[in-house]
Design a protein around this motif. Structure first.
Motif, short mmCIF file in Angstrom:
data_model
loop_
_atom_site.label_atom_id
_atom_site.label_comp_id
_atom_site.label_asym_id
_atom_site.label_seq_id
_atom_site.Cartn_x
_atom_site.Cartn_y
_atom_site.Cartn_z
N ARG A 1 0.85 -1.18 0.00
CA ARG A 1 0.00 0.00 0.00
C ARG A 1 0.89 1.23 0.00
O ARG A 1 2.05 1.18 0.42
CB ARG A 1 -0.96 0.01 1.18
N ALA B 1 -5.34 4.45 1.69
CA ALA B 1 -4.16 4.38 0.83
C ALA B 1 -4.57 3.77 -0.50
O ALA B 1 -5.70 3.30 -0.66
CB ALA B 1 -3.06 3.53 1.47
N PHE C 1 0.76 5.39 0.93
CA PHE C 1 0.14 6.59 1.46
C PHE C 1 0.64 7.78 0.65
O PHE C 1 1.74 7.75 0.10
CB PHE C 1 0.48 6.75 2.93
#
Length: 125
Positions: free
Chosen positions: A37, A90, A39
Protein backbone atom coordinates in the motif's frame (compact mmCIF):
# COMPACT_ATOMS: atom_id res chain seq x y z
CA UNK A 1 2.32 -10.71 -16.81
CA UNK A 2 -0.66 -8.47 -16.10
CA UNK A 3 -2.20 -7.84 -12.72
CA UNK A 4 -5.58 -6.25 -12.11
CA UNK A 5 -6.79 -5.27 -8.65
CA UNK A 6 -10.38 -4.65 -7.66
CA UNK A 7 -12.50 -4.33 -4.55
CA UNK A 8 -11.41 -0.98 -3.19
CA UNK A 9 -13.85 1.69 -2.13
CA UNK A 10 -15.16 3.83 0.69
CA UNK A 11 -15.91 2.17 4.02
CA UNK A 12 -16.55 3.34 7.56
CA UNK A 13 -14.07 2.71 10.32
CA UNK A 14 -14.46 -0.79 11.69
CA UNK A 15 -15.72 -2.10 8.37
CA UNK A 16 -14.27 -4.64 5.96
CA UNK A 17 -13.28 -4.93 2.34
CA UNK A 18 -11.92 -7.75 0.22
CA UNK A 19 -9.45 -6.84 -2.48
CA UNK A 20 -8.82 -9.15 -5.43
CA UNK A 21 -5.84 -9.42 -7.73
CA UNK A 22 -6.11 -11.40 -10.96
CA UNK A 23 -2.98 -12.48 -12.81
CA UNK A 24 -2.94 -13.18 -16.53
CA UNK A 25 -0.34 -13.76 -19.19
CA UNK A 26 1.64 -16.49 -17.49
CA UNK A 27 1.35 -19.51 -15.22
CA UNK A 28 -0.23 -18.30 -12.00
CA UNK A 29 1.23 -21.11 -9.91
CA UNK A 30 4.77 -19.96 -10.70
CA UNK A 31 4.35 -16.66 -8.90
CA UNK A 32 4.52 -15.29 -5.42
CA UNK A 33 1.96 -12.51 -5.02
CA UNK A 34 2.39 -9.68 -2.57
CA UNK A 35 0.25 -6.77 -1.40
CA UNK A 36 1.60 -3.28 -0.87
CA UNK A 37 0.00 0.00 0.00
CA UNK A 38 1.06 3.55 -0.59
CA UNK A 39 0.14 6.59 1.46
CA UNK A 40 0.29 10.04 -0.18
CA UNK A 41 3.87 11.20 -0.44
CA UNK A 42 5.26 7.94 0.93
CA UNK A 43 7.00 4.90 -0.45
CA UNK A 44 5.05 1.70 -1.01
CA UNK A 45 5.10 -0.55 2.01
CA UNK A 46 4.78 -4.31 1.92
CA UNK A 47 1.98 -5.92 3.88
CA UNK A 48 1.82 -9.56 2.88
CA UNK A 49 2.93 -12.24 0.47
CA UNK A 50 1.45 -15.61 -0.46
CA UNK A 51 3.24 -18.39 -2.32
CA UNK A 52 1.67 -20.89 -4.69
CA UNK A 53 1.41 -23.49 -1.92
CA UNK A 54 -0.58 -21.05 0.19
CA UNK A 55 2.19 -20.25 2.64
CA UNK A 56 1.96 -16.59 3.58
CA UNK A 57 3.64 -13.85 5.52
CA UNK A 58 1.98 -10.79 7.00
CA UNK A 59 3.69 -7.70 8.29
CA UNK A 60 3.27 -6.98 11.98
CA UNK A 61 1.54 -3.70 11.15
CA UNK A 62 -1.45 -5.56 9.66
CA UNK A 63 -1.26 -8.98 11.27
CA UNK A 64 -4.56 -9.92 12.87
CA UNK A 65 -6.57 -7.47 10.73
CA UNK A 66 -5.51 -8.23 7.14
CA UNK A 67 -5.27 -11.71 5.64
CA UNK A 68 -3.93 -12.71 2.24
CA UNK A 69 -5.01 -15.88 0.47
CA UNK A 70 -5.06 -17.28 -3.04
CA UNK A 71 -7.24 -19.39 -5.28
CA UNK A 72 -5.00 -20.99 -7.87
CA UNK A 73 -7.95 -22.24 -9.92
CA UNK A 74 -9.21 -18.68 -10.32
CA UNK A 75 -5.71 -17.19 -10.69
CA UNK A 76 -6.68 -14.76 -7.98
CA UNK A 77 -5.13 -13.54 -4.76
CA UNK A 78 -7.24 -11.89 -2.11
CA UNK A 79 -6.53 -9.44 0.66
CA UNK A 80 -9.21 -9.43 3.33
CA UNK A 81 -9.21 -6.13 5.22
CA UNK A 82 -11.00 -6.19 8.58
CA UNK A 83 -11.37 -3.66 11.39
CA UNK A 84 -10.37 -0.88 9.01
CA UNK A 85 -9.11 2.41 10.41
CA UNK A 86 -8.90 5.87 8.83
CA UNK A 87 -5.10 5.50 8.80
CA UNK A 88 -5.49 2.52 6.44
CA UNK A 89 -6.58 4.94 3.72
CA UNK A 90 -4.16 4.38 0.83
CA UNK A 91 -3.78 2.98 -2.66
CA UNK A 92 -3.38 -0.79 -2.48
CA UNK A 93 -1.30 -2.67 -5.04
CA UNK A 94 -0.61 -6.29 -5.79
CA UNK A 95 2.74 -7.37 -7.16
CA UNK A 96 4.09 -10.60 -8.58
CA UNK A 97 7.45 -12.27 -8.96
CA UNK A 98 8.39 -15.78 -9.97
CA UNK A 99 9.17 -18.07 -7.09
CA UNK A 100 8.21 -18.04 -3.43
CA UNK A 101 7.75 -15.53 -0.67
CA UNK A 102 10.59 -15.23 1.82
CA UNK A 103 10.11 -13.90 5.30
CA UNK A 104 13.05 -11.47 5.17
CA UNK A 105 12.47 -10.00 1.71
CA UNK A 106 8.79 -10.17 0.75
CA UNK A 107 8.18 -6.54 1.70
CA UNK A 108 10.82 -5.06 -0.61
CA UNK A 109 9.07 -3.49 -3.58
CA UNK A 110 12.19 -3.74 -5.74
CA UNK A 111 11.92 -7.54 -5.65
CA UNK A 112 8.74 -7.54 -7.74
CA UNK A 113 8.78 -7.21 -11.51
CA UNK A 114 5.05 -6.91 -12.17
CA UNK A 115 2.52 -4.57 -10.60
CA UNK A 116 -1.15 -3.86 -10.83
CA UNK A 117 -2.59 -0.39 -11.33
CA UNK A 118 -3.73 -0.05 -7.72
CA UNK A 119 -7.10 0.29 -6.05
CA UNK A 120 -8.06 3.10 -3.66
CA UNK A 121 -9.23 2.24 -0.16
CA UNK A 122 -10.73 5.11 1.82
CA UNK A 123 -11.80 4.66 5.44
CA UNK A 124 -13.99 7.34 6.97
CA UNK A 125 -14.10 8.05 10.69
Amino acid sequence: VQLVESGGGLVQAGGSLRLSCVLSGDTFDDYAIAWFRQFPGKEREGMSCVSSDGASFHHDSVKGRFTSSRDNAKKTVYLQLNMLRPEDTAVYYCAADPGHCYSDTYYYSADYASWGQGTQVTVSS
